[in-house]
Design a protein around this motif. Structure first.
Motif, PDB file in Angstrom:
ATOM      1  N   GLY A  72      63.377  18.304  67.283  1.00  0.00           N
ATOM      2  CA  GLY A  72      62.193  18.335  68.128  1.00  0.00           C
ATOM      3  C   GLY A  72      61.770  16.943  68.546  1.00  0.00           C
ATOM      4  N   ASN A  73      60.669  16.882  69.267  1.00  0.00           N
ATOM      5  CA  ASN A  73      60.120  15.595  69.676  1.00  0.00           C
ATOM      6  C   ASN A  73      59.474  14.913  68.472  1.00  0.00           C
ATOM      7  OD1 ASN A  73      60.819  15.944  72.408  1.00  0.00           O
ATOM      8  ND2 ASN A  73      58.998  17.196  72.753  1.00  0.00           N
ATOM      9  N   VAL A  74      59.756  13.638  68.297  1.00  0.00           N
ATOM     10  CA  VAL A  74      59.287  12.914  67.116  1.00  0.00           C
ATOM     11  C   VAL A  74      59.103  11.445  67.461  1.00  0.00           C
ATOM     12  CG1 VAL A  74      61.677  12.587  66.347  1.00  0.00           C
ATOM     13  CG2 VAL A  74      59.847  12.345  64.688  1.00  0.00           C
ATOM     14  N   PHE A  75      58.154  10.795  66.785  1.00  0.00           N
ATOM     15  CA  PHE A  75      58.071   9.344  66.910  1.00  0.00           C
ATOM     16  C   PHE A  75      57.816   8.740  65.543  1.00  0.00           C
ATOM     17  CE2 PHE A  75      53.573  10.336  67.181  1.00  0.00           C
ATOM     18  CZ  PHE A  75      52.937   9.266  66.565  1.00  0.00           C
ATOM     19  N   SER A  76      58.185   7.478  65.423  1.00  0.00           N
ATOM     20  CA  SER A  76      57.947   6.726  64.196  1.00  0.00           C
ATOM     21  C   SER A  76      57.434   5.356  64.589  1.00  0.00           C
ATOM     22  CB  SER A  76      59.240   6.582  63.393  1.00  0.00           C
ATOM     23  OG  SER A  76      60.128   5.725  64.081  1.00  0.00           O
ATOM     24  N   GLU A  77      56.933   4.633  63.606  1.00  0.00           N
ATOM     25  CA  GLU A  77      56.572   3.248  63.883  1.00  0.00           C
ATOM     26  C   GLU A  77      56.957   2.400  62.692  1.00  0.00           C
ATOM     27  OE1 GLU A  77      53.489   1.028  62.893  1.00  0.00           O
ATOM     28  OE2 GLU A  77      53.932   2.107  61.072  1.00  0.00           O
ATOM     29  N   ASP A  78      57.275   1.162  62.976  1.00  0.00           N
ATOM     30  CA  ASP A  78      57.499   0.186  61.913  1.00  0.00           C
ATOM     31  C   ASP A  78      56.727  -1.066  62.296  1.00  0.00           C
ATOM     32  OD1 ASP A  78      58.765  -0.151  59.351  1.00  0.00           O
ATOM     33  OD2 ASP A  78      59.952  -1.737  60.259  1.00  0.00           O
ATOM     34  N   TRP A 133      62.151  11.764  72.681  1.00  0.00           N
ATOM     35  CA  TRP A 133      61.522  12.767  73.550  1.00  0.00           C
ATOM     36  C   TRP A 133      62.626  13.446  74.363  1.00  0.00           C
ATOM     37  CZ3 TRP A 133      56.886  14.982  73.991  1.00  0.00           C
ATOM     38  CH2 TRP A 133      56.565  15.654  75.170  1.00  0.00           C
ATOM     39  N   ASN A 134      62.729  14.741  74.186  1.00  0.00           N
ATOM     40  CA  ASN A 134      63.797  15.502  74.851  1.00  0.00           C
ATOM     41  C   ASN A 134      65.174  14.889  74.582  1.00  0.00           C
ATOM     42  OD1 ASN A 134      61.883  17.276  75.878  1.00  0.00           O
ATOM     43  ND2 ASN A 134      61.686  16.171  77.813  1.00  0.00           N
ATOM     44  N   GLY A 135      65.350  14.407  73.332  1.00  0.00           N
ATOM     45  CA  GLY A 135      66.659  13.924  72.905  1.00  0.00           C
ATOM     46  C   GLY A 135      66.976  12.483  73.239  1.00  0.00           C
ATOM     47  N   ARG A 136      66.056  11.770  73.917  1.00  0.00           N
ATOM     48  CA  ARG A 136      66.300  10.370  74.283  1.00  0.00           C
ATOM     49  C   ARG A 136      65.282   9.465  73.606  1.00  0.00           C
ATOM     50  NH1 ARG A 136      66.806   9.056  80.464  1.00  0.00           N
ATOM     51  NH2 ARG A 136      67.316   7.076  79.471  1.00  0.00           N
ATOM     52  N   GLU A 137      65.753   8.276  73.175  1.00  0.00           N
ATOM     53  CA  GLU A 137      64.856   7.337  72.499  1.00  0.00           C
ATOM     54  C   GLU A 137      64.192   6.387  73.494  1.00  0.00           C
ATOM     55  OE1 GLU A 137      64.740   4.266  68.704  1.00  0.00           O
ATOM     56  OE2 GLU A 137      66.524   4.274  69.985  1.00  0.00           O
ATOM     57  N   HIS A 138      62.916   6.120  73.227  1.00  0.00           N
ATOM     58  CA  HIS A 138      62.138   5.149  74.006  1.00  0.00           C
ATOM     59  C   HIS A 138      61.389   4.270  73.009  1.00  0.00           C
ATOM     60  CE1 HIS A 138      62.749   7.677  77.639  1.00  0.00           C
ATOM     61  NE2 HIS A 138      62.658   8.663  76.765  1.00  0.00           N
ATOM     62  N   LEU A 139      61.383   2.944  73.242  1.00  0.00           N
ATOM     63  CA  LEU A 139      60.729   1.998  72.335  1.00  0.00           C
ATOM     64  C   LEU A 139      59.500   1.382  73.003  1.00  0.00           C
ATOM     65  CD1 LEU A 139      63.836   0.086  70.904  1.00  0.00           C
ATOM     66  CD2 LEU A 139      62.532   1.899  69.775  1.00  0.00           C
ATOM     67  N   PHE A 140      58.432   1.234  72.220  1.00  0.00           N
ATOM     68  CA  PHE A 140      57.184   0.641  72.708  1.00  0.00           C
ATOM     69  C   PHE A 140      56.715  -0.402  71.690  1.00  0.00           C
ATOM     70  CE2 PHE A 140      57.489   5.121  73.800  1.00  0.00           C
ATOM     71  CZ  PHE A 140      57.477   5.082  75.188  1.00  0.00           C
ATOM     72  N   GLU A 141      56.334  -1.581  72.185  1.00  0.00           N
ATOM     73  CA  GLU A 141      55.950  -2.682  71.308  1.00  0.00           C
ATOM     74  C   GLU A 141      54.473  -3.019  71.454  1.00  0.00           C
ATOM     75  OE1 GLU A 141      57.741  -7.044  70.155  1.00  0.00           O
ATOM     76  OE2 GLU A 141      57.391  -6.650  72.275  1.00  0.00           O
ATOM     77  N   GLY A 142      53.853  -3.347  70.315  1.00  0.00           N
ATOM     78  CA  GLY A 142      52.489  -3.862  70.318  1.00  0.00           C
ATOM     79  C   GLY A 142      52.411  -5.103  69.452  1.00  0.00           C
ATOM     80  N   VAL A 143      51.799  -6.181  69.961  1.00  0.00           N
ATOM     81  CA  VAL A 143      51.693  -7.448  69.228  1.00  0.00           C
ATOM     82  C   VAL A 143      50.231  -7.894  69.208  1.00  0.00           C
ATOM     83  CG1 VAL A 143      52.348  -9.880  69.165  1.00  0.00           C
ATOM     84  CG2 VAL A 143      54.037  -8.153  69.835  1.00  0.00           C
ATOM     85  N   THR A 144      49.768  -8.305  68.043  1.00  0.00           N
ATOM     86  CA  THR A 144      48.436  -8.902  67.907  1.00  0.00           C
ATOM     87  C   THR A 144      48.586 -10.281  67.283  1.00  0.00           C
ATOM     88  OG1 THR A 144      47.385  -6.742  67.600  1.00  0.00           O
ATOM     89  CG2 THR A 144      46.141  -8.670  66.893  1.00  0.00           C
ATOM     90  N   LYS A 193      50.909   2.501  75.021  1.00  0.00           N
ATOM     91  CA  LYS A 193      52.148   2.561  75.813  1.00  0.00           C
ATOM     92  C   LYS A 193      52.844   3.906  75.623  1.00  0.00           C
ATOM     93  CE  LYS A 193      52.944  -2.459  75.673  1.00  0.00           C
ATOM     94  NZ  LYS A 193      53.820  -3.542  75.173  1.00  0.00           N
ATOM     95  N   LEU A 194      52.822   4.401  74.380  1.00  0.00           N
ATOM     96  CA  LEU A 194      53.387   5.718  74.091  1.00  0.00           C
ATOM     97  C   LEU A 194      52.668   6.793  74.887  1.00  0.00           C
ATOM     98  CD1 LEU A 194      55.040   7.750  72.253  1.00  0.00           C
ATOM     99  CD2 LEU A 194      53.111   7.609  70.658  1.00  0.00           C
ATOM    100  N   VAL A 195      51.342   6.781  74.866  1.00  0.00           N
ATOM    101  CA  VAL A 195      50.557   7.779  75.584  1.00  0.00           C
ATOM    102  C   VAL A 195      50.810   7.701  77.090  1.00  0.00           C
ATOM    103  CG1 VAL A 195      48.220   8.498  76.202  1.00  0.00           C
ATOM    104  CG2 VAL A 195      48.766   7.951  73.827  1.00  0.00           C
ATOM    105  N   ALA A 196      50.851   6.465  77.620  1.00  0.00           N
ATOM    106  CA  ALA A 196      51.091   6.296  79.063  1.00  0.00           C
ATOM    107  C   ALA A 196      52.433   6.905  79.459  1.00  0.00           C
ATOM    108  CB  ALA A 196      51.063   4.809  79.423  1.00  0.00           C
ATOM    109  N   PHE A 197      53.453   6.704  78.617  1.00  0.00           N
ATOM    110  CA  PHE A 197      54.758   7.303  78.899  1.00  0.00           C
ATOM    111  C   PHE A 197      54.681   8.826  78.864  1.00  0.00           C
ATOM    112  CE2 PHE A 197      58.580   9.312  77.194  1.00  0.00           C
ATOM    113  CZ  PHE A 197      59.501   8.979  78.187  1.00  0.00           C
ATOM    114  N   LEU A 198      54.046   9.358  77.808  1.00  0.00           N
ATOM    115  CA  LEU A 198      53.989  10.816  77.663  1.00  0.00           C
ATOM    116  C   LEU A 198      53.218  11.465  78.803  1.00  0.00           C
ATOM    117  CD1 LEU A 198      53.451  11.120  73.814  1.00  0.00           C
ATOM    118  CD2 LEU A 198      55.491  11.747  75.105  1.00  0.00           C
ATOM    119  N   GLN A 199      52.208  10.772  79.314  1.00  0.00           N
ATOM    120  CA  GLN A 199      51.450  11.323  80.421  1.00  0.00           C
ATOM    121  C   GLN A 199      52.314  11.496  81.679  1.00  0.00           C
ATOM    122  OE1 GLN A 199      48.142   8.585  80.479  1.00  0.00           O
ATOM    123  NE2 GLN A 199      46.814   9.997  79.365  1.00  0.00           N
ATOM    124  N   THR A 200      53.324  10.629  81.808  1.00  0.00           N
ATOM    125  CA  THR A 200      54.245  10.794  82.950  1.00  0.00           C
ATOM    126  C   THR A 200      55.196  11.967  82.730  1.00  0.00           C
ATOM    127  OG1 THR A 200      56.030   9.357  82.088  1.00  0.00           O
ATOM    128  CG2 THR A 200      54.223   8.282  83.274  1.00  0.00           C
TER     129      THR A 200
END
Length: 203
Positions: A72-78, A133-144, A193-200
């Motif tokens: 299924g659709n899944v995400f993780s973060e490190d 998402w739908n079998g394809r990986e997408h990466l999103f970065e956040g830096v503080t 960034k994840l949400v913006a992608f999913l909204q598309t």
């Protein structure tokens, strides 16, 4: 009763983590746009290995492991904190920096001990979200970007929050409410960034 159809229409995504603090932070960052399901809520009881030497690779390991189990659709973060004066440590080893017991207090103490009174306190938090998402990986970065205090301050948050002050603030993450932290948070940046992608994808 009126909310039931809306909840059913929301995309459901498993968050591949056993860390309830991270679930709370990501859900707060994402809001009610997406139905986040933790591993525990999904009935998955495994400890996912993090064997790699980069944050990106560990994030991919976690999302791929759960995707293979669920299809299924899944995400993780490190996430890692990188301290300039000690060569970017702890970095990918942030969770276990002071030993296998995963003690936040000992991890913070080790960073402070290695820094000593070094005037260069520059540091940054970096988060990578791996979404399958739908079998394809997408990466999103956040830096503080920010700096390390001379001693811990505050009891909010978790991990290195009590010793890290984001740029533009005088308080540590450990002295902020979750809502205040979200104004600066590396996880919030990546989650946006994840949400913006999913909204598309679900428009």
């Amino acid at each position: 009763m009126n909310n039931a159809p809306a909840m059913a229409d929301k995309p459901r995504i498993i968050f591949a983590t056993n860390n309830e603090h991270k679930v709370t932070e990501i859900q707060s960052a994402i809001g009610d746009k997406i139905n986040i399901v933790s591993l525990k809520a999904a009935g998955i009881d495994i400890d996912i290995p993090e064997p790699h030497e980069t944050i990106e690779a560990n994030a991919t390991e976690k999302s791929t492991t759960i995707h293979k189990l669920t299809n299924g659709n899944v995400f993780s973060e490190d996430t890692g904190i990188e301290v300039a004066a000690i060569g970017g440590e702890p970095g990918v080893h942030s969770a276990y920096y002071a030993g296998e017991e995963r003690s936040a207090e000992k991890n913070n103490a080790k960073v402070l001990q290695k820094l000593g009174d070094n005037p260069n306190r520059k540091a940054r938090f970096r988060t990578i979200i791996s979404l399958i998402w739908n079998g394809r990986e997408h990466l999103f970065e956040g830096v503080t970007e920010g700096h390390i205090l001379m001693a811990p301050a505050g009891s909010q948050g978790f991990g290195y929050d009590p010793i890290f002050v984001p740029n533009g603030e005088t308080r540590s993450f450990g002295q902020m409410t979750l809502q205040e932290k979200n104004r600066y948070s590396h996880r919030r940046i990546a989650a946006d960034k994840l949400v913006a992608f999913l909204q598309t994808q679900i428009a």
